[in-house]
Write an enzyme that holds these catalytic residues in place. Structure first.
Site, PDB file in Angstrom:
ATOM      1  N   LYS A 103       1.246  -0.839   0.117  1.00  0.00           N
ATOM      2  CA  LYS A 103      -0.189  -0.240   0.130  1.00  0.00           C
ATOM      3  C   LYS A 103       0.698   1.179  -0.143  1.00  0.00           C
ATOM      4  O   LYS A 103       2.118   1.332   0.814  1.00  0.00           O
ATOM      5  CB  LYS A 103      -0.628  -0.004   1.109  1.00  0.00           C
ATOM      6  CG  LYS A 103      -1.891  -1.257   1.141  1.00  0.00           C
ATOM      7  CD  LYS A 103      -2.773  -0.745   2.465  1.00  0.00           C
ATOM      8  CE  LYS A 103      -3.675  -1.814   2.816  1.00  0.00           C
ATOM      9  NZ  LYS A 103      -4.603  -1.659   1.386  1.00  0.00           N
ATOM     10  N   ARG A 121     -10.143 -11.290   1.407  1.00  0.00           N
ATOM     11  CA  ARG A 121     -11.751 -12.420   0.349  1.00  0.00           C
ATOM     12  C   ARG A 121     -10.956 -14.006   0.586  1.00  0.00           C
ATOM     13  O   ARG A 121     -11.575 -14.949   0.662  1.00  0.00           O
ATOM     14  CB  ARG A 121     -11.682 -12.117  -0.743  1.00  0.00           C
ATOM     15  CG  ARG A 121     -10.677 -12.126  -1.871  1.00  0.00           C
ATOM     16  CD  ARG A 121     -11.398 -11.328  -2.816  1.00  0.00           C
ATOM     17  NE  ARG A 121     -10.845  -9.852  -2.676  1.00  0.00           N
ATOM     18  CZ  ARG A 121     -10.941  -8.522  -3.769  1.00  0.00           C
ATOM     19  NH1 ARG A 121     -11.407  -9.363  -5.267  1.00  0.00           N
ATOM     20  NH2 ARG A 121     -11.033  -7.625  -2.903  1.00  0.00           N
TER      21      ARG A 121
HETATM   22  N1  BES Z   1      -8.243  -3.973   4.192  1.00  0.00           N
HETATM   23  C1  BES Z   1      -8.655  -3.709   2.466  1.00  0.00           C
HETATM   24  C2  BES Z   1      -9.512  -2.747   1.917  1.00  0.00           C
HETATM   25  C3  BES Z   1      -9.702  -1.371   2.880  1.00  0.00           C
HETATM   26  C4  BES Z   1      -9.679  -0.139   2.307  1.00  0.00           C
HETATM   27  C5  BES Z   1     -10.714  -1.302   4.306  1.00  0.00           C
HETATM   28  C6  BES Z   1      -9.488   1.185   2.602  1.00  0.00           C
HETATM   29  C7  BES Z   1     -10.693   0.320   4.641  1.00  0.00           C
HETATM   30  C8  BES Z   1     -10.356   1.368   3.708  1.00  0.00           C
HETATM   31  C9  BES Z   1      -8.325  -4.636   1.628  1.00  0.00           C
HETATM   32  O1  BES Z   1      -7.670  -5.666   1.918  1.00  0.00           O
HETATM   33  C10 BES Z   1      -7.711  -4.294  -0.136  1.00  0.00           C
HETATM   34  O2  BES Z   1      -6.253  -3.826   0.321  1.00  0.00           O
HETATM   35  N2  BES Z   1      -8.898  -4.808  -0.682  1.00  0.00           N
HETATM   36  C11 BES Z   1      -7.687  -3.614  -2.458  1.00  0.00           C
HETATM   37  C12 BES Z   1      -8.132  -5.371  -3.498  1.00  0.00           C
HETATM   38  C13 BES Z   1      -7.579  -4.928  -4.210  1.00  0.00           C
HETATM   39  C14 BES Z   1      -6.342  -5.101  -4.609  1.00  0.00           C
HETATM   40  C15 BES Z   1      -7.945  -5.471  -5.184  1.00  0.00           C
HETATM   41  C16 BES Z   1      -8.755  -2.607  -2.476  1.00  0.00           C
HETATM   42  O3  BES Z   1     -10.161  -2.195  -2.351  1.00  0.00           O
HETATM   43  O4  BES Z   1      -7.919  -1.444  -2.547  1.00  0.00           O
HETATM   44 ZN    ZN Z   2      -5.661  -5.268   1.309  1.00  0.00          ZN
END
Ligand code: BES
Ligand code: ZN
Ligand code: ZN
Length: 469
Positions: free
Chosen positions: A251, A325
């Protein structure tokens, strides 16, 4: 802590003022008109009185009552009064059942103090609130209703504490300990599967995320069986990623601050089960909570990897940040295969896309059963939480078909909330399924409602609590 009394008078008092009663108050203050969430303080030798504006409407919305409850508490905090009475009669409502629960909920939520890790620790305040104007014959019913609401709302605050805890104070093993403490000496059976046991049962989707960290993963199973009259059993799953760095699909620094909150789904499920057991609800639930970190190490997943899920399906990894997921899939399969639940709900801070769509006050829902959705919709209404049901079709299922495995862990750059949902549904198979994406509602940097405070909200608990009865 907060405790309630009935019909006890105190030095500090709250009365409600309707907006049309402006003329009566004008001798005290010309500026106070009784508008909602405004107040006026008057004092004399015997009392300090907080007049709370409740607006013009005959009947307030339930959420407005929650907000008023929290507002009263915050005003009393400012006045330095931790023992006070509320003159219920001045609200002018015919029956208590329509509003008292929401008001009490707001009062309890208003007591929340963010746990601060400072040299000087603040003492936890003890609040004592008396509800005045309750008819003698209603006292027993009112007290039992208050007791249920206080238990439930206290669980929401416990969940906020868990989610607000810094990542380095709540590693997976510490989270497991916390869960064991919560359910010690209760009717809830707690089973903890550690890394070794997860390897034995081949729970590879959870392991492949969890072994990215030096702090090993766990699966916690909670069983609360308190309705022998039925075989029906609700399966609950909550995402328990205690820190989500994204893994090798790292991230950006700007999104790293919120990563400790990625276990809000797990906290919601734990505290829902806690509320059900505290209130001795006649129901059967089994919860399954996958707990792990998502980090970078020599054993972390890489894009292009293929793993085996617990149910035997293979998953192609496209993005290591789509870890939620994966762990939810295994937990869900476990509930269905091993615990034979009759329906299943999962809750997770799952996608950034749902935040883009709905912001911080509405969560996204995917559901494949009309009956389950209707029941959830009613439960959410009673809880005062906002959800939007998002549709899905075969074309979305196609988006996560893989050439090298049975399924892949992300689709294209669009429909992110839907593809995450249908990925999880693939593992729910024939079992009626409902999925709550609380990525936006679990955490507020700027509170939307009076009863929230900066940080964790405790999203999901009250709605799931009502659904489970
Ligand atoms: N935990 C995150 C989602 C999230 C984003 C929670 C913002 C709270 C605030 C999740 O694990 C994630 O990183 N999801 C990605 C998925 C993508 C890589 C397909 C996302 O939503 O960017
Ligand atoms: Zn994630
Ligand atoms: Zn995550």
């Amino acid at each position: 802590m907060i405790s309630f009394r009935i019909n006890e008078a105190n030095y500090a008092k709250v009365t409600f003022i309707k907006e049309e009663k402006e003329a009566i108050l004008s001798p005290i203050s010309l500026s106070f008109k009784g508008e909602i969430k405004t107040s006026l303080v008057t004092t004399n030798q015997e009392s300090v009185c907080l007049h709370i504006g409740i607006g013009k409407e005959e009947i307030l919305e339930p959420n407005q009552l929650r907000e008023i409850g929290a507002y009263i508490l915050k005003e009393m905090k400012k006045l330095g009064q931790d023992t006070f009475s509320i003159d219920c009669a001045t609200l002018g409502y015919p029956s208590y059942s329509k509003w008292l629960g929401e008001l009490v909920e707001g009062l309890v939520l208003g007591t929340y103090e963010l746990p601060a890790y400072k040299k000087e620790r603040k003492e936890q305040k003890q609040w004592t609130i008396s509800l005045e104007g309750i008819e003698k014959e209603d006292e027993k019913d009112v007290l039992s209703m208050i007791s249920e609401i206080v238990n439930l709302t206290q669980c929401v605050l416990n969940a906020r504490d868990l989610v607000n805890a810094p990542g380095n104070k709540l590693r997976p093993f510490q989270f497991v300990k916390e869960i064991e403490i919560i359910f010690k000496d209760t009717d809830v059976e707690v089973e903890v599967l550690d890394e070794m046991q997860l390897k034995e049962i081949k729970m590879e989707a959870l392991l492949s995320v969890g072994t990215s960290s030096a702090y090993s993963p766990y699966l916690v199973v909670l069983k609360y069986k308190n309705n022998p009259d039925t075989e029906e059993c609700m399966g609950l799953v909550g995402k328990g990623v205690t820190c989500d760095t994204g893994g090798y699909c790292l991230k950006p620094a700007s999104s790293m601050l919120g990563i400790k909150g990625d276990m809000a789904g797990a906290a919601a499920i734990i505290e829902t089960v806690n509320a059900l057991q505290l209130n001795r609800k006649k129901t059967n639930v089994v919860a399954c909570i996958p707990i792990c970190e998502n980090r970078i190490s020599k054993s972390s997943l890489l894009p292009g990897d293929v793993i085996n899920a617990y149910d035997g399906s293979t998953i192609e990894i496209l993005n290591t940040d789509a870890e939620g997921r994966l762990i939810l899939a295994d937990a869900l399969s476990y509930l269905i295969q091993k615990e034979k639940v009759s329906q299943v709900l999962d809750i997770a801070t799952l996608t950034g896309a749902v935040v883009g769509l709905l912001g911080f006050s509405i969560a996204g829902v995917l559901c494949d059963s009309e009956i389950l959705w209707k029941k959830f919709e009613q439960s959410a209404k009673k809880a005062g939480e906002r959800y939007l049901r998002i549709p899905f079709y075969e074309e979305h299922e196609k988006m996560i078909k893989s050439h090298v495995a049975d399924i892949k862990n992300m689709g294209e750059s669009y429909c992110g909330t839907i593809t995450a949902g249908v990925f999880i549904r693939y593992f729910a198979k024939e079992t009626p399924w409902i999925h709550l994406d609380i990525a936006g509602t679990a955490w507020v940097d700027n509170p939307v409602f009076e009863y929230q405070s900066k940080g964790a909200t405790g999203a999901g608990i009250t709605s799931i609590y009502y659904l489970c009865q």
